[in-house]
Scaffold this motif. Structure first.
Motif, PDB file in Angstrom:
ATOM      1  N   GLN A 173      84.562  10.356 -71.966  1.00  0.00           N
ATOM      2  CA  GLN A 173      85.629  10.620 -71.002  1.00  0.00           C
ATOM      3  C   GLN A 173      86.253   9.332 -70.478  1.00  0.00           C
ATOM      4  OE1 GLN A 173      84.407  13.572 -68.157  1.00  0.00           O
ATOM      5  NE2 GLN A 173      86.093  13.150 -66.750  1.00  0.00           N
ATOM      6  N   ALA A 185      84.465  10.552 -64.143  1.00  0.00           N
ATOM      7  CA  ALA A 185      83.567  11.106 -65.164  1.00  0.00           C
ATOM      8  C   ALA A 185      82.121  11.092 -64.678  1.00  0.00           C
ATOM      9  CB  ALA A 185      83.700  10.314 -66.462  1.00  0.00           C
ATOM     10  N   TYR A 207      85.495  22.160 -70.171  1.00  0.00           N
ATOM     11  CA  TYR A 207      85.495  20.705 -70.038  1.00  0.00           C
ATOM     12  C   TYR A 207      86.862  20.047 -70.244  1.00  0.00           C
ATOM     13  CZ  TYR A 207      84.452  15.810 -70.853  1.00  0.00           C
ATOM     14  OH  TYR A 207      84.467  14.441 -70.801  1.00  0.00           O
ATOM     15  N   LEU A 217      89.611  16.381 -68.501  1.00  0.00           N
ATOM     16  CA  LEU A 217      90.377  15.298 -69.104  1.00  0.00           C
ATOM     17  C   LEU A 217      91.825  15.319 -68.639  1.00  0.00           C
ATOM     18  CD1 LEU A 217      89.024  15.600 -72.770  1.00  0.00           C
ATOM     19  CD2 LEU A 217      88.290  13.990 -71.013  1.00  0.00           C
ATOM     20  N   GLU A 269      92.312  15.369 -62.970  1.00  0.00           N
ATOM     21  CA  GLU A 269      91.250  14.445 -62.552  1.00  0.00           C
ATOM     22  C   GLU A 269      90.809  14.676 -61.105  1.00  0.00           C
ATOM     23  OE1 GLU A 269      89.573  12.116 -64.161  1.00  0.00           O
ATOM     24  OE2 GLU A 269      90.584  12.173 -66.094  1.00  0.00           O
TER      25      GLU A 269
END
Length: 380
Positions: free
Chosen positions: A55, A115, A147, A151, A154
């Motif tokens: 990530q 992350a 998930y 990405l 945020e």
């Protein structure tokens, strides 16, 4: 050397499956009482680190990658008075950018902090339930279905994982600690305020009992709400914005985008069908808690609200923990004969979901995977 689409798929599947395998060993050691501190620490690192690394080291991966680069430069190099006015109620996001600038002087430091926080908190959540859920299955659902959002959104993703962990405090009826965590999450992204509502509903058991008692009326109201939202949602939201000026900063989330119900969200809700069928079995699980029923009901409501504005879609994601925990708890709440069928069907479905939605259709723009070295080479 550029990474191809197919190679990118191998990277995602490889990292996810490695982390899932480590979670399997971790939970098995716990069940067999082989919980040696050093070995436990290594396994936790191996569960979290590969995903954090992937990530962090990405470059131009995700729909929101470039906007966050722009926002980072605006916060670090822009007029501080403007920054304060714009982000005064999301200060922890600004703080992340400042820390990143001090440590590495680039936006990838911000991605690393995010992350690390996100994946650590997801582990904390699943570790809390490890006695009565299947951790590998929980991670499978999380990685292959949800998930990719991490990405992109945020700030919201950090806020989301904070309130997920807050649920642990809510279950223990530590309300002050819970609302403090909600307040911290709001300082990353204001949308986390929806979990203040979850806490209030949880406090008043009678609300849920009332809904059960008059379920027919509420179902009728729900259907009416869907129809009203479909035909008049935009008009209603415009009226609210015109009369409550402080909501103006959220206009692009409320009415700027054309509203529609995502098929992907409907698939997510359909995942819960076996959990509903075996609800009585799940209720016997000592880790079961009504908070996930509240979350599921709110997901349905937010799916309806998505017809009126984009914010319905964004808030829907806050309750992905409902699917993650419920499905993983379902496996541990049924007969051993049926467990392998549950694991196989959900795992294959999640991997197909990832392949179709993110690889084939291109949702979230996480393909192809590119590394930060590409940016470094261009600089020098």
């Amino acid at each position: 050397m550029e990474i191809t689409m197919q190679e990118s798929l191998y990277i995602y599947y490889g990292v996810f499956l490695f982390s899932i395998c480590m979670s399997f060993i971790y939970q098995r050691n716990y069940q067999e009482k082989k919980d040696v501190k050093l070995k436990k620490g290594v396994l936790i690192f191996l569960i979290i680190a590969p995903v954090v690394l992937m990530q962090t080291l990405r470059y131009k991966v995700g729909t929101d990658y470039y906007p966050y680069e722009v926002l980072y430069r605006e916060i670090i190099k822009g007029n501080q008075n403007v920054v304060y006015q714009k982000y005064s109620n999301e200060y922890f996001y600004v703080l992340e950018c400042i820390i990143s600038d001090k440590l590495v002087g680039d936006v990838w430091g911000f991605f690393f902090i995010n992350a690390f926080i996100e994946n650590t908190l997801v582990f904390v959540l699943l570790d809390y339930y490890k006695k009565k859920i299947d951790m590998p299955l929980a991670y499978t659902i999380f990685y292959f279905m949800f998930y990719p959002m991490f990405l992109n959104a945020e700030r919201q993703s950090v806020a989301m994982t904070i309130v997920w962990v807050g649920i642990i405090l809510l279950e223990k009826r530590k309300f002050i600690g819970y609302f403090i965590l909600v307040a911290i999450a709001i300082m990353f992204h204001n949308s986390a305020i929806i979990y203040a509502g979850v806490g209030v509903i949880y406090l008043f058991d009678s609300i849920l009992n009332y809904i059960k008692k008059y379920s027919g009326i509420f179902i009728s109201l729900f259907i009416a709400g869907v129809l009203i939202s479909y035909w008049y949602g935009y008009v209603i939201m415009s009226f609210i914005l015109n009369n409550f000026s402080f909501l103006g900063k959220y206009k692009r989330y409320l009415i700027d985008d054309k509203s529609k119900i995502s098929l992907a969200y409907i698939v997510v809700l359909l995942l819960m069908v076996p959990c509903i069928i075996y609800l009585k079995n799940i209720e016997k699980n000592e880790m079961y808690n009504k908070v996930y029923i509240i979350g599921f009901v709110l997901q349905i409501v937010l799916l309806m609200v998505s017809l009126a504005g984009q914010f319905g879609n964004r808030l829907f994601a806050y309750f992905y923990n409902v699917e993650i925990i419920s499905i993983a708890m379902l496996k541990q709440s049924i007969s051993k004969t049926n467990r392998k069928y549950i694991t196989t069907s959900y795992s294959i479905s999640a991997m197909i979901y990832f392949y179709i939605l993110y690889f084939y259709i291109g949702n979230s723009q996480i393909f192809p995977y590119r590394m930060i070295t590409e940016k470094f080479i261009k600089w020098h």
